[in-house]
Design an enzyme around this catalytic site. Structure first.
Site, PDB file in Angstrom:
ATOM      1  N   ASP A   1       9.504  -6.749  -5.259  1.00 61.60           N
ATOM      2  CA  ASP A   1       8.688  -6.991  -4.278  1.00 61.60           C
ATOM      3  C   ASP A   1       9.134  -8.842  -4.240  1.00 61.60           C
ATOM      4  OD1 ASP A   1       6.067  -6.159  -1.679  1.00 61.60           O
ATOM      5  OD2 ASP A   1       6.143  -8.168  -2.515  1.00 61.60           O
ATOM      6  N   ASP A   2       9.182  -8.855  -2.893  1.00 65.09           N
ATOM      7  CA  ASP A   2       8.887  -9.886  -2.986  1.00 65.09           C
ATOM      8  C   ASP A   2       8.720 -11.901  -2.445  1.00 65.09           C
ATOM      9  OD1 ASP A   2      11.825  -9.701  -2.520  1.00 65.09           O
ATOM     10  OD2 ASP A   2      11.598  -9.584  -0.117  1.00 65.09           O
TER      11      ASP A   2
ATOM     12  N   HIS B   1       5.738  23.350  14.910  1.00 65.46           N
ATOM     13  CA  HIS B   1       7.016  23.998  14.604  1.00 65.46           C
ATOM     14  C   HIS B   1       8.171  23.172  15.999  1.00 65.46           C
ATOM     15  CE1 HIS B   1       7.012  25.895  18.897  1.00 65.46           C
ATOM     16  NE2 HIS B   1       5.619  26.057  18.557  1.00 65.46           N
TER      17      HIS B   1
ATOM     18  N   GLY C   1       0.750  -1.008   0.013  1.00 63.22           N
ATOM     19  CA  GLY C   1      -0.096  -0.057  -0.003  1.00 63.22           C
ATOM     20  C   GLY C   1       0.641   1.485   0.285  1.00 63.22           C
TER      21      GLY C   1
ATOM     22  N   GLY D   1       6.862   0.079   5.077  1.00 63.30           N
ATOM     23  CA  GLY D   1       6.478   0.977   6.233  1.00 63.30           C
ATOM     24  C   GLY D   1       7.428   0.892   8.006  1.00 63.30           C
TER      25      GLY D   1
ATOM     26  N   HIS E   1       8.717   7.290  11.240  1.00 62.43           N
ATOM     27  CA  HIS E   1       7.321   7.403  10.177  1.00 62.43           C
ATOM     28  C   HIS E   1       5.745   7.723  11.478  1.00 62.43           C
ATOM     29  CE1 HIS E   1       4.158   4.364   8.274  1.00 62.43           C
ATOM     30  NE2 HIS E   1       3.740   5.318   8.539  1.00 62.43           N
TER      31      HIS E   1
END
Length: 177
Positions: A36-37, A133, A14, A66, A142
């Site tokens: 991709d595996d 900020h 995704g 991710g 992430h």
């Protein structure tokens, strides 16, 4: 002059599809393919370990995982091979002109990175998330969908802030101004 620049996205899940969509919208690359595996398909050229076969000066690569640790491992492999890892930013994201961004960052739709922030290499700032900020995101952080990091936080390397989570001001310790 015709654009011949290519990108190979490692992973075809995704997150990888979202990045491909952003790159298509931005019209930076003439060709977007995947490694991709576990998946196969017309735009999947092979396994992630096949990446070296596609190394050339006209092809960038991006480790679209991710999982912070997996992304870091692949990021380091690509860097060792001197393969360019682009920064990918959706046009609807707001990034203050005072923000410092390192390489290989992904900033997804409607994300906000506010004044005087630092975002270090390999970070993901996902859809609708807000970094207020004077924050620092260390490497391979992430920030998941809709998460908010309040002002003056220094998020440690490899941290995952879950979807919808609100990180209190200076929760991880403030930064020195």
């Amino acid at each position: 002059m015709t654009n011949t620049k290519k990108i190979i996205i490692l992973g075809a899940g995704g997150f990888a599809k979202t990045l491909a969509d952003i790159l298509q919208q931005n019209k930076i690359y003439a060709e977007i393919k995947f490694l991709d595996d576990t998946k196969t398909g017309k735009n999947i050229l092979g396994k992630c370990s096949d990446y070296i076969k596609f190394k050339n000066e006209n092809t960038d690569m991006y480790p679209a995982f991710g999982n912070n640790e997996v992304r870091k491992i692949w990021f380091e492999k690509l860097q060792q091979e001197k393969i360019n890892i682009p920064t990918i930013i959706h046009n609807s994201a707001y990034i203050s002109p005072t923000v410092k961004i390192e390489t290989g960052i992904a900033v997804l739709p409607k994300a906000v990175i506010n004044t005087n922030c630092v975002v270090k290499q390999g970070c993901i700032v996902n859809c609708g998330s807000v970094i207020d900020h004077d924050c620092i995101l260390e490497q391979f952080v992430h920030i998941c969908i809709g998460a908010m990091v309040k002002a003056e936080n220094k998020i440690p390397a490899g941290t995952k802030i879950e979807a919808g989570q609100i990180v209190a001001r200076q929760q991880f310790g403030g930064i020195e101004g």
